[in-house]
Each structure stands twice: as C-alpha cells, then as structure tokens.
Design an enzyme around this catalytic site. Sequence first.
Site, PDB file in Angstrom:
ATOM      1  N   ASP A 100     -33.029  -1.163 -17.735  1.00 18.74           N
ATOM      2  CA  ASP A 100     -33.186  -2.578 -17.421  1.00 18.74           C
ATOM      3  C   ASP A 100     -33.441  -2.741 -15.921  1.00 18.74           C
ATOM      4  O   ASP A 100     -33.555  -1.755 -15.182  1.00 18.74           O
ATOM      5  CB  ASP A 100     -31.985  -3.393 -17.901  1.00 18.74           C
ATOM      6  CG  ASP A 100     -30.684  -3.048 -17.192  1.00 18.74           C
ATOM      7  OD1 ASP A 100     -30.627  -2.001 -16.514  1.00 18.74           O
ATOM      8  OD2 ASP A 100     -29.727  -3.820 -17.313  1.00 18.74           O
TER       9      ASP A 100
ATOM     10  N   SER B 194     -30.036  -8.660 -13.523  1.00 19.62           N
ATOM     11  CA  SER B 194     -30.175  -7.664 -14.577  1.00 19.62           C
ATOM     12  C   SER B 194     -31.506  -7.820 -15.306  1.00 19.62           C
ATOM     13  O   SER B 194     -32.563  -7.645 -14.723  1.00 19.62           O
ATOM     14  CB  SER B 194     -28.982  -7.757 -15.535  1.00 19.62           C
ATOM     15  OG  SER B 194     -29.025  -6.743 -16.499  1.00 19.62           O
TER      16      SER B 194
ATOM     17  N   ASP C 104     -31.790  -3.682 -13.199  1.00 20.44           N
ATOM     18  CA  ASP C 104     -30.898  -3.103 -12.191  1.00 20.44           C
ATOM     19  C   ASP C 104     -30.428  -1.712 -12.569  1.00 20.44           C
ATOM     20  O   ASP C 104     -29.576  -1.133 -11.894  1.00 20.44           O
ATOM     21  CB  ASP C 104     -29.711  -4.022 -11.910  1.00 20.44           C
ATOM     22  CG  ASP C 104     -28.850  -4.305 -13.131  1.00 20.44           C
ATOM     23  OD1 ASP C 104     -29.372  -4.250 -14.263  1.00 20.44           O
ATOM     24  OD2 ASP C 104     -27.652  -4.594 -12.973  1.00 20.44           O
TER      25      ASP C 104
ATOM     26  N   ASP D 150     -28.561  -0.328 -14.742  1.00 17.24           N
ATOM     27  CA  ASP D 150     -27.229   0.075 -15.179  1.00 17.24           C
ATOM     28  C   ASP D 150     -27.170   0.256 -16.695  1.00 17.24           C
ATOM     29  O   ASP D 150     -26.163   0.716 -17.219  1.00 17.24           O
ATOM     30  CB  ASP D 150     -26.163  -0.918 -14.712  1.00 17.24           C
ATOM     31  CG  ASP D 150     -26.357  -2.328 -15.248  1.00 17.24           C
ATOM     32  OD1 ASP D 150     -27.423  -2.620 -15.816  1.00 17.24           O
ATOM     33  OD2 ASP D 150     -25.429  -3.152 -15.078  1.00 17.24           O
TER      34      ASP D 150
END
Length: 482
Positions: A258, A109, A260, A262
């Site tokens: 961010d 992340s 990733d 999500d």
Amino acid sequence: MSGSLTALRRVVKAYDIRGIVPAELDERLVHAVGAAFVEMTVRPLAGAAAPRVVVARDMRDSGPALVAAFVDGARTAGADVLDAGRCSTDELYFASGHLAAAGAMFTASHNPARYNGIKLCLPGARPVGEDTGLRAIESRAAELLDGAPIAASPAGSLDRIDVLRAYAERLRSLVDLTRGRRLRVVIDAGNGMAGLTVPAVLGSDAGLVHLPLEIAPLYFEPDGTFPNHEANPLVPANTAALQAEVVRRGADLGLAFDGDADRCFVVDELGRRVDPSVITALVGLREARRVADLGEVPVVLYNAISSRAVPELLGAQGAHSVRTRVGHSFIKSLMASEDAVFGGEHSGHFYFRDFFGADSGLLAAMHVLAALAEQRTPLSELVATLDPYVRSGEIDVPADDVAGAQRAVLDVLSRSAGPDALEIDRLDGLTVSHWHRNDRWWVNVRPSNTEPLLRVNIEGEHAAMVQRLRDLVLAAIGDGTP
C-alpha cells in the site's frame, strides 16, 4: 462542544488521524496536534530528559507543509524533533524503536491523494490509539485551537536524520534470504514508499549481501497522485496489473504494497491473490517454530475476521493463539501484554515482536520469500495446505443503523440454523458462528473504524455455503429486517 473539537472529531479516528486536505486537515489543526502530542503524551514519559519526536512522511504532495506545521507545534511545546524525511510507516516505527523516540508518520495509507493523516506512536513504537492517548490529544488540541496557550517551555531543536540503511540492516537480520533457490519476484509499489524501501532492503544496490532474487519492479516511482492505481491492494482491481505481470513473466510470486508500505499482499505463480489469513498462518507457523526451538511456548495473534484455519494450524503446532479486535493500536497493545511473537490481520498488516511489536509489510514479505525459497514446490501448493476454507472477502455495506442491521443479521441466521446451534460474540462487531461437524461457518458484521460503512466477512466449508450466507446477510442488512 466547541467548533474546534467538532473539527477534530471529524479526523481523529480509532487509531490515527486522517482527513481531506485542507477541508478537514490543515496546517493550523496539525500545529495544534503536534503541540498536544508533546504535552499530553511525550513530555510526561520523558521525565527530566528533553522529549524527542521523530517525524516522517510518505510521498503525498500535502506532506511537507503538514510536517512543517506539526514540527513547529512540537518544538514550541519543547520537543527535540528528528526529521527522517520520506519513509515507509514501518521505517518510522523502526526509527521510534531504534532511537527510543516518540513518532509521527504523515500518511493516509491507501486513501486517495486528497487525504493525509498522522499515525502517532510513543518511544519504542508503542501505539497511540483512542484508548492510549489519542482522545487526550484531541481534547488538548481543541483547547489550543480555541486560544489556550501552549505550556511554556524552551523551544526544541530540529535535526535531519536518515535511518534507511539501519532499517534495512534490521530487517535483514530477522530473516535469512541468502539460502535456498533463486526466486523471480514481481513487486508493485503502487507509486508508494515501497519504491524506496524495497531496493534498500532487497535490491542489489543495498550495500548488503547480494540476495538470490530477480526483482521486476512495477510503479516504483513515488507519486502521491497515484497515476496507475490506488495504493490499496486490499481491493482486487488494484492488483490486476501485478497478477497479469506475474503470469506474463513466469514469476514465482508477486508482492503488492500500500501507499505507506506497512501492508503487503501476495500473488502466487498462477496470478491468484493469496488471502492474508493464509499469510498469517504461514508466517505465524515460521515464527512459532523458531521460538519453540528456544524452549518458549509461542503466542500468535489473529484478528476477529481471520480464517479459523489460523488457530487450528497454530494449535496443531503447539502454539497458543489469541483472537483480537481489528486495528493496529489494539493489536500492538496486545502484542506487548501477551508477549506475542507475531500477529496478523486480514487487511495485510503483520506484527513482529522482534520489530518492536510493530507491523511491517516488507518483513512479512521476506518471510514468504524465505519459506518459498526453502522448497521446490510452487507457492500455490505451499499455501493450499494452509487454506481449507472458503471466504467471502470483505464486503462493504452502507448502513445508517448499525445496531439494527446487526440485530437483523442475528435474527435471520438464528432462524436459518436454530438459535441454540449458534455461538455469538461481540469482541469486534457481531460474530455469529456455527462450527459443527459437516456444517461449519461464521459471519462477522462490524462497523468500519475509518468509514461510514458496515464490513461483512463470511467463512465456510464450501463456496455454496458462503454464497447462501452472503445472500441472507445482505438481504437482512438491506432493509433492516430479515
């Protein structure tokens, strides 16, 4: 406790696996996790069918080798593996739901480049957390690392897949962006996976209906070394370039993702960050109105440190709001049990029933774009109506003694306001509330799920109140006494 179990406990968190590569997370450990995931969670659900796992990764340099190790472990345990290549986390969740396969997303992340990790889910993007299988996976992986054999099974297959187009079509089907005024948007992908998903969903090269959007990209080239800034928009310094560019271009808004992709954060036309609680209220009201028009009593989730404005605004709309613990596996489970249409977190995670109950930063961003396009007023005026209180933002404080720090905070607040005037709950850490006419505030102090820190959040009716409470709380935590 074996050395293998000790090693696993360093990286297995409350709702994912995460650590420094290779010091904490290496190929041998990941191979064991892949096999244990199949043995303990995926195969028991598959019945007579062959267990299937879809695997994806973000742009981190350590990703390919770790994915290869996991895939080998999963296949050795008998799973057929579908490798989706580089994806955002919400694209992996889509693949899990769309293909009815378990999922493993390799990402850390927002963490620095030396980290990597694994987010696991069951078919349908159902969560795997400490209460839903992660501890069983940890225990079995430790046994495998200590020499136990993987249960005998025919080796599974490996196929490459691409779900980006299907993912884009799914998001487009959930929010209509073809109506309303044209918007100028600056988007900061943070050298993360939004650099791949945003053009596919919102761009003119999507092969879908052209959208009335003018997109100015920042840092769209995926690069796991994060050369421009950390891919963590929760930290204000990491949105500074976006804020400046929104103002310079005279854009209608800015969006930051961010690593990733999500999570999504929003910047208004004045270059000011919009609190995620406000986005929770905005999207929650949109989704509540939509299902209410279909005759349903809408349920919306918000986490323990979201603004009190969220349940107040939703209640005025006739929606039922449910307060939850922080953390995606907890919220996803509650999304299913409550049949909630939407859920939001202060960290920029937003969950949708129509997206398999999973979180999608891009889908939340599309709702913000649609809401703004429907009116002539700027975003700052739209969100002002949803933001009546002042918040401290999340404050991280080192603390060796969590329970002692919480006792000190409760004591100092009790003496300040009077213990009989306070409402106390421990849904997620310690929350102390004083929600009375002309003197309304709350304080939450909770341990981080991922770092050795206490996280402090405060909300009140005005800035002076929040500052006074901040000083009291930090002083109490600082020396462990009020």
